[in-house]
Write an enzyme that holds these catalytic residues in place. Structure first.
Site, mmCIF file in Angstrom:
data_model
loop_
_atom_site.group_PDB
_atom_site.id
_atom_site.type_symbol
_atom_site.label_atom_id
_atom_site.label_comp_id
_atom_site.label_asym_id
_atom_site.label_seq_id
_atom_site.Cartn_x
_atom_site.Cartn_y
_atom_site.Cartn_z
ATOM 1 N N ARG A 1 -4.352 -0.027 -3.372
ATOM 2 C CA ARG A 1 -3.076 0.352 -2.762
ATOM 3 C C ARG A 1 -3.285 1.288 -1.545
ATOM 4 O O ARG A 1 -2.421 2.082 -1.178
ATOM 5 C CB ARG A 1 -2.129 0.975 -3.794
ATOM 6 C CG ARG A 1 -1.677 -0.067 -4.846
ATOM 7 C CD ARG A 1 -0.436 0.348 -5.604
ATOM 8 N NE ARG A 1 0.739 0.511 -4.773
ATOM 9 C CZ ARG A 1 1.563 -0.462 -4.371
ATOM 10 N NH1 ARG A 1 1.312 -1.727 -4.707
ATOM 11 N NH2 ARG A 1 2.629 -0.187 -3.637
ATOM 12 N N LYS B 1 1.566 7.852 2.393
ATOM 13 C CA LYS B 1 0.608 8.949 2.533
ATOM 14 C C LYS B 1 -0.311 8.627 3.708
ATOM 15 O O LYS B 1 -0.720 7.470 3.891
ATOM 16 C CB LYS B 1 -0.253 9.085 1.270
ATOM 17 C CG LYS B 1 0.496 9.559 0.056
ATOM 18 C CD LYS B 1 0.103 10.994 -0.283
ATOM 19 C CE LYS B 1 0.806 11.479 -1.540
ATOM 20 N NZ LYS B 1 2.101 12.134 -1.253
ATOM 21 N N VAL C 1 0.823 -1.219 0.000
ATOM 22 C CA VAL C 1 0.000 0.000 0.000
ATOM 23 C C VAL C 1 0.855 1.266 0.000
ATOM 24 O O VAL C 1 1.979 1.275 0.494
ATOM 25 C CB VAL C 1 -1.019 0.051 1.176
ATOM 26 C CG1 VAL C 1 -1.925 -1.160 1.176
ATOM 27 C CG2 VAL C 1 -0.315 0.233 2.499
ATOM 28 N N ASP C 2 0.269 2.301 -0.605
ATOM 29 C CA ASP C 2 0.936 3.607 -0.645
ATOM 30 C C ASP C 2 0.329 4.583 0.356
ATOM 31 O O ASP C 2 0.921 5.619 0.644
ATOM 32 C CB ASP C 2 0.801 4.209 -2.057
ATOM 33 C CG ASP C 2 1.408 3.288 -3.104
ATOM 34 O OD1 ASP C 2 2.508 2.748 -2.848
ATOM 35 O OD2 ASP C 2 0.758 3.068 -4.152
ATOM 36 N N ALA C 3 -0.880 4.265 0.815
ATOM 37 C CA ALA C 3 -1.547 5.185 1.738
ATOM 38 C C ALA C 3 -2.260 4.416 2.841
ATOM 39 O O ALA C 3 -2.824 3.341 2.595
ATOM 40 C CB ALA C 3 -2.566 6.044 0.987
#
Lengths: 308, 308
Positions: free
Chosen positions: B248, B61, B27-29
């Site tokens: 993500r 994020k 994951v990005d956030a």
């Protein structure tokens, strides 16, 4: 009790002189709702007094079955008196009384307390039945603040929360009732009724007990035990008192989902009056599936219909 | 958006170090709920500050998606600041903001007014979006009395009623909102959210917006448009801002029926923390049909799980 559904599907006809004569001869008692039928707020609906006198003069029993829980039966009798109508406590079946009777017939322990969201009427009827009510008007000015390190305390001996119409509803009462239901093991959640709105004043409708009951459903995620109309719980007491068979009673009310459904659930004849919350277009709306046996504008139509 | 139901039926496993490494890398956030996840009332939950710092340092994020409508995004940013955490308004998606955005994307006319049952946060966000909010805190001390010959007046230009958490709920507001919805043609009924209860203080839960929303459902017999979680309405704004694909993102929350369902409805990964309203036994109750991908005790478990 059987569900009376002879008119299901067909639209109810307006009450004709012939219909009323037949109805009049076939019943021994008229059961009246109060708000929107007898009065609106503190104003008597035109012609009610003469109509009730006439019915009594013809030997009909009069019974008043109201979902309004703000008063005890005693206070309702006083209100009738102040409007010039003589009615005894024994003729009144209010949802405040029903709440107390529900606890009594279910052997609710006398050492348990009852938290009340609602008016003095519930507290008074609980007391007459031997129970201790907490809350009610006493908590009308209390406030609940969100503070760190501070616990909102509630009485662990509360075994039932009774919710009725409460014009002094506040967050304190909502938190108190919610805590009792969520945290006191086995705590009952009793609704006097679930009417959405009612004619609390002569000129308009206001949120009814259904508003406060729904609020507690929303916070507790529980469904209440309903003791007022359309539940037939009160009918057992009424039958004991008057010993009249249900088919020889006519329920007269202004609400389809409480009065008319109550009458039908109990196997009474039913008459809708348009002097309260239900309009003719609401009655005749295809989405409405509750049809009374007949409808008429107001109670005093009885006099014209019989040529009295 | 697709419904993510890979774990439906199976009980969610506790988050292991291996699971978290995989989740972290995929994951990005991280989307966080606030009440019961970041803080309880005005108290930060242990280790939250260090955990958020760590996630930021690793390039993740951080987004805060809260159903709490009592504050505007600006006020939420201030609250984070007062607790020693630096969060910008842009990273906050509150249900107060969602209510205003719902009106905006649906071209709600600027000359119509909005009646608010809820806090300052809703009024502020409405104003930022160019709308005029009535009610809210201003009506907190008003009273509504039942008087003969006296009409409770309401503004006929109200085209929407927004209902959120309101610790100053009273009968005046209930009557005002009810009249607008029942009598103003086409008037919208918007709920910020329907959470039954929430950790408004560190020591206990209190009735949430679901209580006030249910009260208005009870009096109007209408169902609301819900803009907060689990509705994915806010997700569109979030995607526009951050341009990250939903798979993500990981939604971290303490409520199954709002946070976890929101994450699943949006197609995010989901993690339940037990620091708020949901207990392990509620999660594992056979009657519960909402299972997150994983659960863990609290946000700061992330640090231990990664050996950070």
């Amino acid at each position: 009790m059987e569900v009376h559904s002879s008119t299901a599907g067909a639209a109810a006809p307006p009450l004709s002189p012939g219909d009323f004569r037949e109805l009049f001869d076939s019943v021994d008692a008229f059961l009246f709702d109060c708000d929107g039928v007898i009065w609106k707020g503190d104003k008597l609906i035109d012609g009610v007094s003469q109509t009730l006198d006439f019915l009594r003069s013809k030997g009909k029993k009069l019974v008043f079955v109201t979902n309004n829980s703000t008063k005890s039966r005693k206070e309702f009798a006083k209100k009738f008196g102040s409007l010039g109508i003589s009615v005894s406590e024994d003729e009144i079946f209010s949802s405040s009384f029903a709440a107390a009777m529900y606890l009594k017939v279910n052997d609710f322990p006398l050492d348990k307390k009852v938290y009340v969201i609602g008016g003095e009427g519930i507290i008074d009827e609980l007391q007459l039945a031997g129970y201790t009510g907490l809350g009610g008007p006493e908590d009308g000015k209390k406030t609940a603040e969100w503070k760190s390190n501070c616990l909102f305390e509630h009485d662990k001996s509360v075994g039932a929360v009774v919710v009725g119409l409460d014009p002094f509803i506040n967050y304190y009462k909502l938190q108190y009732g919610t805590l009792c239901i969520r945290e006191n093991p086995g705590c009952l959640f009793i609704a006097t009724n679930q009417d959405a709105v009612g004619h609390m004043t002569d000129l308009q409708e206001w949120p009814g007990a259904g508003c406060m009951v729904a609020a507690i459903c929303g916070s507790t995620q529980k469904e209440p035990i309903v003791v007022g109309k359309p539940s037939t719980f009160m009918m057992e007491f009424l039958l004991k008192k008057f010993q009249i068979d249900c088919p020889r009673m006519c329920m007269v009310g202004d609400r389809l989902d409480s009065d008319i459904l109550f009458g039908q659930n109990a196997g009474c004849k039913t008459l809708l009056v348009l002097s309260g919350v239900t309009t003719l277009s609401a009655l005749q709306d295809p989405a409405n599936d509750i049809q009374p046996d007949y409808y008429t504008n107001k109670v005093s139509d009885f006099l014209d219909l019989l040529g009295a």
